[in-house]
Design a protein around this motif. Structure first.
Motif, PDB file in Angstrom:
ATOM      1  N   SER A  25      29.327 -34.399   1.897  1.00  0.00           N
ATOM      2  CA  SER A  25      28.808 -35.295   0.662  1.00  0.00           C
ATOM      3  C   SER A  25      27.366 -35.164   0.704  1.00  0.00           C
ATOM      4  CB  SER A  25      29.005 -36.786   1.417  1.00  0.00           C
ATOM      5  OG  SER A  25      28.323 -36.966   2.716  1.00  0.00           O
ATOM      6  N   VAL A  26      27.035 -35.337  -0.740  1.00  0.00           N
ATOM      7  CA  VAL A  26      25.750 -35.125  -1.178  1.00  0.00           C
ATOM      8  C   VAL A  26      25.197 -36.047  -1.947  1.00  0.00           C
ATOM      9  CG1 VAL A  26      24.068 -33.633  -2.311  1.00  0.00           C
ATOM     10  CG2 VAL A  26      25.924 -32.606  -1.218  1.00  0.00           C
ATOM     11  N   ALA A  27      24.140 -36.989  -1.613  1.00  0.00           N
ATOM     12  CA  ALA A  27      23.732 -38.258  -2.417  1.00  0.00           C
ATOM     13  C   ALA A  27      22.700 -37.578  -3.602  1.00  0.00           C
ATOM     14  CB  ALA A  27      22.658 -39.147  -1.672  1.00  0.00           C
ATOM     15  N   VAL A  28      22.933 -37.924  -4.647  1.00  0.00           N
ATOM     16  CA  VAL A  28      22.215 -37.558  -5.755  1.00  0.00           C
ATOM     17  C   VAL A  28      21.008 -38.594  -6.199  1.00  0.00           C
ATOM     18  CG1 VAL A  28      22.182 -36.752  -8.237  1.00  0.00           C
ATOM     19  CG2 VAL A  28      24.121 -35.962  -6.477  1.00  0.00           C
ATOM     20  N   ILE A  29      19.838 -38.369  -5.894  1.00  0.00           N
ATOM     21  CA  ILE A  29      18.834 -39.570  -5.979  1.00  0.00           C
ATOM     22  C   ILE A  29      17.775 -39.035  -6.839  1.00  0.00           C
ATOM     23  CG2 ILE A  29      18.145 -38.824  -3.700  1.00  0.00           C
ATOM     24  CD1 ILE A  29      17.912 -41.904  -3.306  1.00  0.00           C
ATOM     25  N   GLY A  30      17.115 -39.965  -7.462  1.00  0.00           N
ATOM     26  CA  GLY A  30      15.846 -39.784  -8.213  1.00  0.00           C
ATOM     27  C   GLY A  30      15.523 -40.861  -8.869  1.00  0.00           C
ATOM     28  N   ARG A  31      14.254 -40.893  -9.330  1.00  0.00           N
ATOM     29  CA  ARG A  31      13.595 -42.252 -10.148  1.00  0.00           C
ATOM     30  C   ARG A  31      14.577 -42.392 -11.387  1.00  0.00           C
ATOM     31  NH1 ARG A  31      11.264 -40.044 -14.563  1.00  0.00           N
ATOM     32  NH2 ARG A  31      10.178 -38.189 -14.256  1.00  0.00           N
ATOM     33  N   PRO A  32      14.407 -43.500 -12.328  1.00  0.00           N
ATOM     34  CA  PRO A  32      15.207 -43.591 -13.480  1.00  0.00           C
ATOM     35  C   PRO A  32      15.094 -42.514 -14.627  1.00  0.00           C
ATOM     36  CG  PRO A  32      14.174 -45.633 -12.755  1.00  0.00           C
ATOM     37  CD  PRO A  32      13.595 -44.607 -11.632  1.00  0.00           C
ATOM     38  N   ASN A  33      16.315 -42.174 -15.127  1.00  0.00           N
ATOM     39  CA  ASN A  33      16.152 -41.201 -16.314  1.00  0.00           C
ATOM     40  C   ASN A  33      15.783 -39.958 -16.129  1.00  0.00           C
ATOM     41  OD1 ASN A  33      16.853 -41.838 -19.114  1.00  0.00           O
ATOM     42  ND2 ASN A  33      14.626 -41.832 -19.701  1.00  0.00           N
ATOM     43  N   VAL A  34      16.037 -39.409 -15.076  1.00  0.00           N
ATOM     44  CA  VAL A  34      15.744 -37.909 -15.067  1.00  0.00           C
ATOM     45  C   VAL A  34      17.235 -37.000 -15.163  1.00  0.00           C
ATOM     46  CG1 VAL A  34      13.794 -38.055 -13.136  1.00  0.00           C
ATOM     47  CG2 VAL A  34      16.326 -38.222 -12.291  1.00  0.00           C
ATOM     48  N   ALA A 141      16.413 -30.094  -7.463  1.00  0.00           N
ATOM     49  CA  ALA A 141      16.933 -29.938  -8.819  1.00  0.00           C
ATOM     50  C   ALA A 141      15.801 -30.250  -9.733  1.00  0.00           C
ATOM     51  CB  ALA A 141      18.074 -30.551  -9.166  1.00  0.00           C
ATOM     52  N   VAL A 142      15.127 -29.470 -10.341  1.00  0.00           N
ATOM     53  CA  VAL A 142      14.144 -29.676 -11.628  1.00  0.00           C
ATOM     54  C   VAL A 142      14.815 -29.642 -12.864  1.00  0.00           C
ATOM     55  CG1 VAL A 142      11.964 -29.168 -12.535  1.00  0.00           C
ATOM     56  CG2 VAL A 142      12.254 -28.689 -10.117  1.00  0.00           C
ATOM     57  N   ASN A 143      15.286 -30.706 -13.192  1.00  0.00           N
ATOM     58  CA  ASN A 143      16.191 -30.922 -14.518  1.00  0.00           C
ATOM     59  C   ASN A 143      15.305 -30.823 -15.881  1.00  0.00           C
ATOM     60  OD1 ASN A 143      18.716 -31.139 -15.699  1.00  0.00           O
ATOM     61  ND2 ASN A 143      18.399 -33.466 -15.626  1.00  0.00           N
ATOM     62  N   LYS A 144      16.201 -30.740 -16.897  1.00  0.00           N
ATOM     63  CA  LYS A 144      15.605 -30.911 -18.210  1.00  0.00           C
ATOM     64  C   LYS A 144      14.591 -29.568 -18.434  1.00  0.00           C
ATOM     65  CE  LYS A 144      15.915 -35.852 -18.417  1.00  0.00           C
ATOM     66  NZ  LYS A 144      15.498 -37.000 -18.830  1.00  0.00           N
ATOM     67  N   VAL A 145      14.776 -28.536 -18.006  1.00  0.00           N
ATOM     68  CA  VAL A 145      13.948 -27.177 -18.099  1.00  0.00           C
ATOM     69  C   VAL A 145      14.055 -26.828 -19.700  1.00  0.00           C
ATOM     70  CG1 VAL A 145      13.854 -26.628 -15.820  1.00  0.00           C
ATOM     71  CG2 VAL A 145      15.731 -25.655 -17.270  1.00  0.00           C
ATOM     72  N   ASP A 146      15.054 -26.935 -20.297  1.00  0.00           N
ATOM     73  CA  ASP A 146      15.524 -26.587 -21.585  1.00  0.00           C
ATOM     74  C   ASP A 146      14.269 -27.625 -22.595  1.00  0.00           C
ATOM     75  OD1 ASP A 146      17.144 -28.695 -20.513  1.00  0.00           O
ATOM     76  OD2 ASP A 146      17.569 -28.954 -22.954  1.00  0.00           O
ATOM     77  N   ARG A 147      13.842 -28.637 -22.065  1.00  0.00           N
ATOM     78  CA  ARG A 147      12.922 -29.355 -22.832  1.00  0.00           C
ATOM     79  C   ARG A 147      11.794 -29.163 -22.756  1.00  0.00           C
ATOM     80  NH1 ARG A 147      15.485 -35.378 -22.555  1.00  0.00           N
ATOM     81  NH2 ARG A 147      17.613 -35.163 -23.257  1.00  0.00           N
ATOM     82  N   ALA A 169      15.768 -26.112  -0.684  1.00  0.00           N
ATOM     83  CA  ALA A 169      16.024 -25.146  -1.692  1.00  0.00           C
ATOM     84  C   ALA A 169      15.483 -25.591  -2.922  1.00  0.00           C
ATOM     85  CB  ALA A 169      17.325 -24.647  -2.238  1.00  0.00           C
ATOM     86  N   ILE A 170      14.785 -25.090  -3.917  1.00  0.00           N
ATOM     87  CA  ILE A 170      14.409 -25.789  -5.325  1.00  0.00           C
ATOM     88  C   ILE A 170      15.238 -24.974  -6.546  1.00  0.00           C
ATOM     89  CG2 ILE A 170      12.384 -25.800  -6.761  1.00  0.00           C
ATOM     90  CD1 ILE A 170      10.752 -26.296  -4.361  1.00  0.00           C
ATOM     91  N   HIS A 171      15.748 -25.559  -7.404  1.00  0.00           N
ATOM     92  CA  HIS A 171      16.362 -25.229  -8.418  1.00  0.00           C
ATOM     93  C   HIS A 171      15.865 -25.603  -9.926  1.00  0.00           C
ATOM     94  CE1 HIS A 171      19.347 -22.477  -6.220  1.00  0.00           C
ATOM     95  NE2 HIS A 171      19.414 -23.351  -5.306  1.00  0.00           N
ATOM     96  N   PRO A 172      15.493 -24.732 -10.785  1.00  0.00           N
ATOM     97  CA  PRO A 172      15.187 -25.473 -12.202  1.00  0.00           C
ATOM     98  C   PRO A 172      16.709 -25.138 -12.874  1.00  0.00           C
ATOM     99  CG  PRO A 172      13.834 -23.493 -11.531  1.00  0.00           C
ATOM    100  CD  PRO A 172      14.929 -23.554 -10.457  1.00  0.00           C
ATOM    101  N   VAL A 173      17.083 -26.343 -13.530  1.00  0.00           N
ATOM    102  CA  VAL A 173      18.229 -26.411 -14.287  1.00  0.00           C
ATOM    103  C   VAL A 173      18.202 -27.173 -15.355  1.00  0.00           C
ATOM    104  CG1 VAL A 173      19.563 -26.464 -11.880  1.00  0.00           C
ATOM    105  CG2 VAL A 173      18.935 -28.743 -13.154  1.00  0.00           C
ATOM    106  N   SER A 174      19.029 -26.977 -16.299  1.00  0.00           N
ATOM    107  CA  SER A 174      19.423 -27.728 -17.439  1.00  0.00           C
ATOM    108  C   SER A 174      20.918 -28.373 -17.232  1.00  0.00           C
ATOM    109  CB  SER A 174      19.360 -26.975 -18.641  1.00  0.00           C
ATOM    110  OG  SER A 174      19.831 -27.964 -19.828  1.00  0.00           O
ATOM    111  N   ALA A 175      20.752 -29.645 -16.970  1.00  0.00           N
ATOM    112  CA  ALA A 175      22.535 -30.423 -16.707  1.00  0.00           C
ATOM    113  C   ALA A 175      23.038 -30.552 -18.100  1.00  0.00           C
ATOM    114  CB  ALA A 175      22.164 -31.654 -16.022  1.00  0.00           C
ATOM    115  N   LEU A 176      22.203 -30.891 -19.170  1.00  0.00           N
ATOM    116  CA  LEU A 176      22.920 -30.880 -20.564  1.00  0.00           C
ATOM    117  C   LEU A 176      23.460 -29.636 -20.818  1.00  0.00           C
ATOM    118  CD1 LEU A 176      23.308 -33.077 -22.671  1.00  0.00           C
ATOM    119  CD2 LEU A 176      21.036 -32.157 -23.699  1.00  0.00           C
ATOM    120  N   LYS A 177      22.735 -28.611 -20.705  1.00  0.00           N
ATOM    121  CA  LYS A 177      23.274 -27.324 -21.261  1.00  0.00           C
ATOM    122  C   LYS A 177      23.790 -26.350 -20.132  1.00  0.00           C
ATOM    123  CE  LYS A 177      19.653 -26.687 -24.854  1.00  0.00           C
ATOM    124  NZ  LYS A 177      20.922 -26.937 -25.789  1.00  0.00           N
TER     125      LYS A 177
END
Length: 318
Positions: A25-34, A141-147, A169-177
């Protein structure tokens, strides 16, 4: 009882088929709207969490099941952890969502902290401190790198957020793409135990279709109403019945004041019909069958700051 759908899309992985099977199990956590829910959906390969461009769309703890080559990740999607200011003032709803988010780090094998590329603020620091105190390995996960307009700013930002913080680990990602997810999955699998899968390959969530139906109606409320009103609404499924190949669903939209009813309903009922139509289409896509959806709007004064009402509507339940 878990829900099965025939919509599983496996995330590709380069893990050797001879290697042990990992499951945890992995908790996916962050501030709102990330983009936590968007990321969960992308990893699962199907829509299990509702999404909108408004913060705090997610109000419940929800399990997304990502069956990948070499393992199975049980992703615990959570409401955004916040300080309870502004729109998210310290109401009963705000307290329940924060408790839900904080509770997600208990009894998990690892955490996936999600931040927005180019932005780290006090709420991100709050999230990190909660995870650090939880004593579990954390992947960032550093999200929204496409933006990110200035791509050259990414490496300095990664150096900034990692300084003095022990990420596995640190991963730049784009969840949307759906970019950068394969490497993210590989590192998450390393942090969960060697174990057989808990769920069948075609299962994508432990939530019922009834629950998901209510969430899909609420998603449309978040998307189609103004800035404030979505946060004064919730959805209760009063009827969920199979009629041959047809699902008959009755949904009640609850608001907090009488004056909010006509806003949700719209002139001549146009807005409520649009909300119902879009929600029904999403249900049919997710459930793989025809849906007959009826919607009503009712008033329960101050429900979002009423602990008893929140419990009746299922908030705070795992």
């Amino acid at each position: 009882m878990s829900v099965s759908f025939q919509l599983q899309v496996k995330v590709n992985s380069e893990i050797n088929q001879e290697s042990p099977h990992h499951c945890g199990s992995v908790a996916v956590i962050g501030r709102p709207n990330v983009g936590k829910s968007t990321l969960v959906n992308a990893l699962v390969g199907a829509k299990v969490s509702i999404v909108s461009n408004r913060p705090q769309t997610t109000r419940h703890r929800l399990l997304g099941i990502a069956t990948v080559e070499g393992g199975q990740l049980l992703l615990v999607d959570t409401p955004g952890l916040h300080r309870g200011e502004g729109r998210f003032k310290a109401s009963a709803m705000s307290r329940v969502m924060n408790r839900t988010a904080r509770g997600a780090v208990e009894d998990v094998d690892a955490a996936l902290m999600v931040v927005e590329a180019g932005r780290w603020d006090e709420e991100d620091a709050l999230v990190f401190n909660v995870l650090r105190d939880g004593g579990i390995p954390v992947v960032l996960a550093v999200n929204k790198v496409d933006r990110l307009k200035d791509k050259g700013a990414l490496l300095p930002f990664l150096a900034q957020v990692s300084e003095g913080r022990d990420f596995a680990a640190i991963h730049p990602v784009s969840a949307l793409k759906r970019k950068g997810l394969d490497a993210l999955v590989r590192d998450l699998l390393k942090l969960v135990p060697e174990a057989p899968p808990v769920y069948d390959e075609d299962e994508i969530t432990d939530r019922s279709q009834r629950f998901l139906a209510g969430e899909l109606v609420r998603e449309q409320l978040m998307r189609q109403l103004g800035d404030e009103l979505p946060y004064a609404t919730t959805v209760e499924i009063e009827r969920f019945a199979e009629d041959g190949e047809l699902l008959r669903i009755g949904a009640v939209v609850w608001v907090e004041r009488e004056g909010q009813k006509p806003i949700v309903i719209g002139k001549g009922g146009t807005r409520l019909r649009e909300i119902g139509s879009k929600a029904r289409q999403q249900m049919e896509r997710l459930f793989g069958r025809k849906v007959f959806l009826e919607t009503w709007v009712r008033v329960r004064e101050g429900w979002s700051d009423d602990e008893a009402a929140l419990k009746a509507f299922g908030y705070g339940e795992n």
